[in-house]
Design a protein around this motif. Structure first.
Motif, short mmCIF file in Angstrom:
data_model
loop_
_atom_site.label_atom_id
_atom_site.label_comp_id
_atom_site.label_asym_id
_atom_site.label_seq_id
_atom_site.Cartn_x
_atom_site.Cartn_y
_atom_site.Cartn_z
N GLY A 44 0.83 -1.20 0.00
CA GLY A 44 0.00 0.00 0.00
C GLY A 44 0.86 1.25 0.00
N LEU A 45 1.91 1.23 0.84
CA LEU A 45 2.79 2.39 0.93
C LEU A 45 3.61 2.58 -0.34
CD1 LEU A 45 3.96 2.06 4.61
CD2 LEU A 45 2.69 3.95 3.62
N LEU A 47 2.69 1.77 -3.24
CA LEU A 47 1.75 2.31 -4.23
C LEU A 47 1.63 3.82 -4.08
CD1 LEU A 47 -0.39 1.51 -6.42
CD2 LEU A 47 -2.06 1.55 -4.59
N VAL A 48 1.46 4.25 -2.81
CA VAL A 48 1.35 5.69 -2.56
C VAL A 48 2.62 6.40 -3.03
CG1 VAL A 48 1.19 7.42 -0.74
CG2 VAL A 48 -0.24 5.39 -0.63
N VAL A 51 2.65 6.64 -6.89
CA VAL A 51 1.73 7.64 -7.42
C VAL A 51 2.28 9.05 -7.20
CG1 VAL A 51 -0.53 8.68 -7.07
CG2 VAL A 51 -0.31 6.20 -7.19
N TYR A 52 2.78 9.32 -6.00
CA TYR A 52 3.25 10.68 -5.71
C TYR A 52 4.57 11.00 -6.39
CZ TYR A 52 -0.53 11.17 -2.38
OH TYR A 52 -1.77 11.25 -1.81
N GLN A 55 3.51 12.09 -9.67
CA GLN A 55 2.86 13.41 -9.69
C GLN A 55 3.82 14.55 -9.35
OE1 GLN A 55 -0.45 13.13 -7.01
NE2 GLN A 55 -1.79 12.15 -8.52
N HIS A 56 4.80 14.27 -8.49
CA HIS A 56 5.70 15.34 -8.01
C HIS A 56 7.14 14.92 -8.26
CE1 HIS A 56 2.34 17.16 -5.74
NE2 HIS A 56 2.01 15.92 -5.49
N LEU A 139 7.19 22.88 5.81
CA LEU A 139 5.98 23.38 5.18
C LEU A 139 6.29 24.48 4.17
CD1 LEU A 139 3.43 23.41 8.13
CD2 LEU A 139 3.58 21.82 6.23
N ASN A 143 5.24 20.95 -2.33
CA ASN A 143 4.40 19.82 -1.94
C ASN A 143 5.10 18.49 -2.13
OD1 ASN A 143 2.28 21.32 -1.13
ND2 ASN A 143 1.13 21.17 -3.06
N ILE A 146 7.32 17.85 0.77
CA ILE A 146 6.54 17.52 1.97
C ILE A 146 6.10 16.07 1.92
CG2 ILE A 146 4.41 18.02 3.21
CD1 ILE A 146 4.62 20.90 2.24
N LEU A 147 5.61 15.66 0.75
CA LEU A 147 5.15 14.27 0.61
C LEU A 147 6.32 13.31 0.73
CD1 LEU A 147 2.54 14.58 -2.26
CD2 LEU A 147 2.11 14.02 0.13
N GLY A 150 7.21 13.09 4.27
CA GLY A 150 6.13 12.41 4.98
C GLY A 150 6.24 10.90 4.80
N LEU A 151 6.46 10.50 3.54
CA LEU A 151 6.58 9.06 3.27
C LEU A 151 7.88 8.51 3.85
CD1 LEU A 151 5.22 8.88 -0.38
CD2 LEU A 151 4.29 7.73 1.63
#
Lengths: 215, 561
Positions: A44-45, A47-48, A51-52, A55-56, A139, A143, A146-147, A150-151
């Motif tokens: 699951g992680l 996959l996240v 995807v990110y 995107q980034h 912050l 983005n 940050i992601l 975060g991951l």
């Protein structure tokens, strides 16, 4: 599994009522299914992450530049070596060498501890730089970064939790060996604990390039 | 309880009556400890049954309150305000989903009958089995704690972001509770898979297994493969809320739609976790009460695996209006329709089994008839929701609520009740009052349709789900639905009263009251602690009815009625 499924009925006829000895294959099968669920938990992680990252791309790239490849490399070496000592511990008990097995198993636990210590240093350096979830300086970044971080904290944190759980399991195994509950003739517990340890190792092998090498 | 009804030819019956049944305490513990520390799969099944139906009662009460809320249309004069209503449907969903239907049949009757049906003494890992019950109770308690601490969660059972990371209510604790419940579910699945692979009696080849076991096998794989994805998704919500990581928070670059993907990657297969075990029970009941072998045994067995497989690939149909590409919509819609093939295989084979069978209209079979009607309505409304054009109109309305309850309640739970009527006499050796059981079913059936059919109509007319008020034009249907909930609850009370009374005071029913052919009917009613005195040797298919073969000459077979 097919050889289990297609056993002729006669092979089973010694079953249930009479025999007392353990079903080693069954125990291992249960463990493999459990490892499958652990893999899917991390899937699951991953996959996240995928995807990110898609995107980034730029933010993830900058994030990857900031992690400490040195710490990651050292930790990879530590974990790989710990998997080796794990295998040697099982090999020793198979040959009935109790104290050799105890030595190897203790060093596996020691390597696990070393991994967590290195991880702790690495995280504290990042945190001192002001990079942690929700921090003002993080912050301010894009983005993607940050992601990424975060991951980074989520995935390596969850992995570290698994290393810690593995160390607890291995400590139990150590006690079992010392009390002769795990012996030359009955070592499936140790084998299963070893399988778990290798899984933790393998997940790190994937985390390492994703957070330290791709940049 | 001490004496065991011994049937001639019963495999597990001991000739001198020396073996103890599982209700007698033979271990070192006494009183309640003999139950909550027992690793006997039969006792664990009953522990699950008590806890699951306790939460079912809570869930039903919440549902009753939600219907009662619809007494008057406008925002004035309501029993609950909007916030309380949000909490009601969230708790109703969380409790019914994660504490009732998902553990449901596998954890209760599966635990009890899976080992017996394959001729084993217990599951592969009895202690892990007990652990999974403790995890279930722990998870349930954690969820209930969220009731009393910092406000009821109000997100709906789906915990959709970004609201679930913004709301001030206690979502963190609730998702952690569900995480623990998921762990319990995984361990049950793992246990069943290993048991089926490793513990079958001599001669119990894969294609001699009862179809209930096949359904549990397919179900075990879904539990093992899908649940970890839910676990990590909910964990991410908790992490998000506690550490503000930003993974699903659009303000920090996260993608809320990704959450929906991850959630449904589990939660759609979870629908099959809820429906496959009932389908397995249907196969048992059809074969037993038609007194015939099941038609197309292998196809029915394989269709369970096919449903498990395809069911894993259709999650996107929950998100047709959430911003999917048209390609994704098309593919998910197509795959959704494909599930109808294995489902159809099952239904046609069940009907073909009944054809020219010698049908015995006992209560479990009547539950099955009710199931077929309700499940068909659920299935057909599912097609309407699975089609892209109609879904855009109906999504987010009462139509979805109605459809879902027809499938899960009318399909799954009605068969759960049917399974109780089928197997409780075996578990406790006593028969409930059949006439009362039939009446209860009739009341349930009427109440159910009164409650949920108006929802389909309301949804079609545009009544949105999860609203605590409604326009005056919906008043009539809302009121019919509300009265339906009262009828339904009356039926439930009568049914459970009858079953519980039957457990304690019913007539003794003997080992095989229905003329079943699977292994559980060969051992005494109130099964012995060890299940089988001698390891059974299986020599034929599970639904072998010699009297249905051509040229069969009847012998006097003792069957207690």
């Amino acid at each position: 599994m097919s050889e289990i499924a297609e056993r002729p009925p006669e092979a089973l006829s010694h079953g249930a009522a009479e025999h007392k000895h353990k079903d080693v294959l069954g125990a291992k099968m249960g463990m493999w299914i459990f490892l499958l669920t652990e893999l899917l938990l991390f899937a699951g992680l991953f996959l996240v992450y995928a995807v990110y990252r898609y995107q980034h791309t730029a933010g993830f790239h900058r994030g990857g530049m900031e992690t400490h490849t040195m710490f990651g490399t050292v930790n990879t070496m530590i974990l790989l070596t710990s998997s080796l000592t794990m295998v040697l511990a099982i090999g020793a008990i198979q040959r009935g060498k109790k104290w050799l097995s105890v030595t190897f198993l203790s060093s596996t636990i020691g390597f696990g501890l070393a991994f967590l210590i290195v991880k702790g240093f690495e995280w504290s350096i990042e945190i001192r730089k002001g990079i942690y979830p929700g921090s003002p300086s993080l912050l301010k970044k894009s983005n993607g970064e940050i992601l990424f971080f975060g991951l980074y904290y989520t995935m390596t944190g969850l992995h570290a939790l698994h290393v810690f759980a593995g160390m607890i399991i291995l400590t139990f195994m150590l006690v079992f060996i010392l009390r002769n509950k795990i012996t030359k003739d009955d070592y499936v517990k140790l084998e299963n604990a070893g399988l778990y340890w290798h899984l933790v190792d393998i997940i790190w092998i994937f985390l390492f390039p994703l957070f330290y090498l791709i940049n | 309880m001490a004496e065991i009804a011994i049937e001639p030819g019963g495999l597990g019956a001991s000739p001198n009556g020396a073996s103890h049944n599982y209700l007698e305490n033979t271990g070192k513990h006494k009183g309640i400890l003999a139950w909550i520390l027992s690793t006997d799969h039969k006792r664990i099944g009953i522990l699950y049954m008590i806890s699951i139906f306790t939460f079912f009662a809570v869930g039903v009460s919440l549902g009753f309150l939600m219907r009662l809320e619809m007494l008057v249309p406008g925002p004035q004069g309501k029993i609950f305000d909007a916030q309380q209503y949000n909490a009601l449907f969230t708790l109703h969903g969380v409790i019914m989903m994660f504490m009732f239907v998902i553990p449901g049949i596998p954890a209760t009757l599966g635990n009890f009958f899976l080992p017996i049906q394959i001729g084993a003494k217990d599951v592969a890992f009895p202690r892990i089995n007990l652990l999974s019950w403790y995890l279930y109770v722990t998870g349930a308690i954690i969820v209930l704690c969220s009731l009393f601490w910092r406000g009821l969660p109000d997100t709906g059972w789906t915990f959709y972001v970004p609201y679930s990371i913004r709301t001030a209510t206690n979502v963190t604790l609730a998702v952690f509770g569900v995480f623990v419940l998921g762990f319990s579910s995984i361990l049950t699945g793992l246990n069943f898979l290993t048991t089926i692979h490793r513990m079958r009696a001599p001669g119990m080849s894969w294609f001699r297994m009862p179809l209930f076991v096949w359904a549990l096998y397919a179900n075990g794989w879904i539990q093992v493969i899908a649940t970890p994805v839910l676990a990590i998704t909910l964990l991410l919500i908790a992490i998000e809320r506690v550490f503000h990581v930003g993974i699903f928070n659009p303000a920090l670059g996260g993608d809320p739609v990704l959450y929906q993907h991850l959630f449904w990657i589990y939660s759609h297969p979870a629908v099959y976790i809820m429906i496959l075990p009932p389908m397995g029970v249907v196969s048992e009941i059809v074969a037993t009460f038609s007194h015939r072998t099941i038609f197309g045994y292998k196809m029915v067995a394989m269709s369970s695996l096919a449903i498990a497989f395809i069911g894993y690939l259709v999650w996107g149909h929950h998100m047709f209006v959430a911003g999917e590409t048209q390609t994704a919509q098309f593919v998910f819609s197509l795959l959704t329709f494909l599930v109808a093939i294995p489902s159809g295989i099952k239904v046609f084979n069940w009907v073909a089994t009944m054809y020219k069978g010698s049908i015995d209209l006992q209560p479990p079979f009547l539950f099955l008839m009710a199931f077929i009607i309700l499940f068909s309505i659920g299935g057909l409304t599912g097609l309407i929701l699975g089609s892209l054009a109609t879904d855009v109109h109906l999504t987010g309305t009462y139509f979805v609520v109605g459809h879902f309850h027809y499938i899960i309640f009318g399909g799954g739970v009605f068969i759960f009740f049917g399974a109780l009527h089928y197997w409780l006499p075996k578990m406790f050796g006593r028969m409930y009052n059949k006439k009362v059981a039939n009446w209860a079913l009739g009341i349930l059936f009427v109440g159910f349709n009164m409650l949920y059919f108006p929802m389909l109509l309301l949804g079609y007319e545009g009544m949105p789900r999860r609203y605590f008020t409604y326009l005056p034009k919906y008043e009539l249907l809302q009121h019919i639905s509300m009265v339906g909930s009262w009828v339904l609850i009356t039926g439930l009370i009568i049914m459970f009263w009858n079953l519980i009374r039957g457990i304690f005071k019913g007539e003794k029913c003997g080992a095989n009251p229905w003329g079943g052919t699977t292994l559980e009917w060969s051992i005494p009613s109130i099964p012995p602690t060890e299940n089988f005195e001698h390891v059974p040797v299986v020599t034929h298919e599970p639904y072998y009815h010699p009297e249905a073969e051509p040229g069969f000459v009847a012998e006097p077979v003792p069957v207690a009625k």
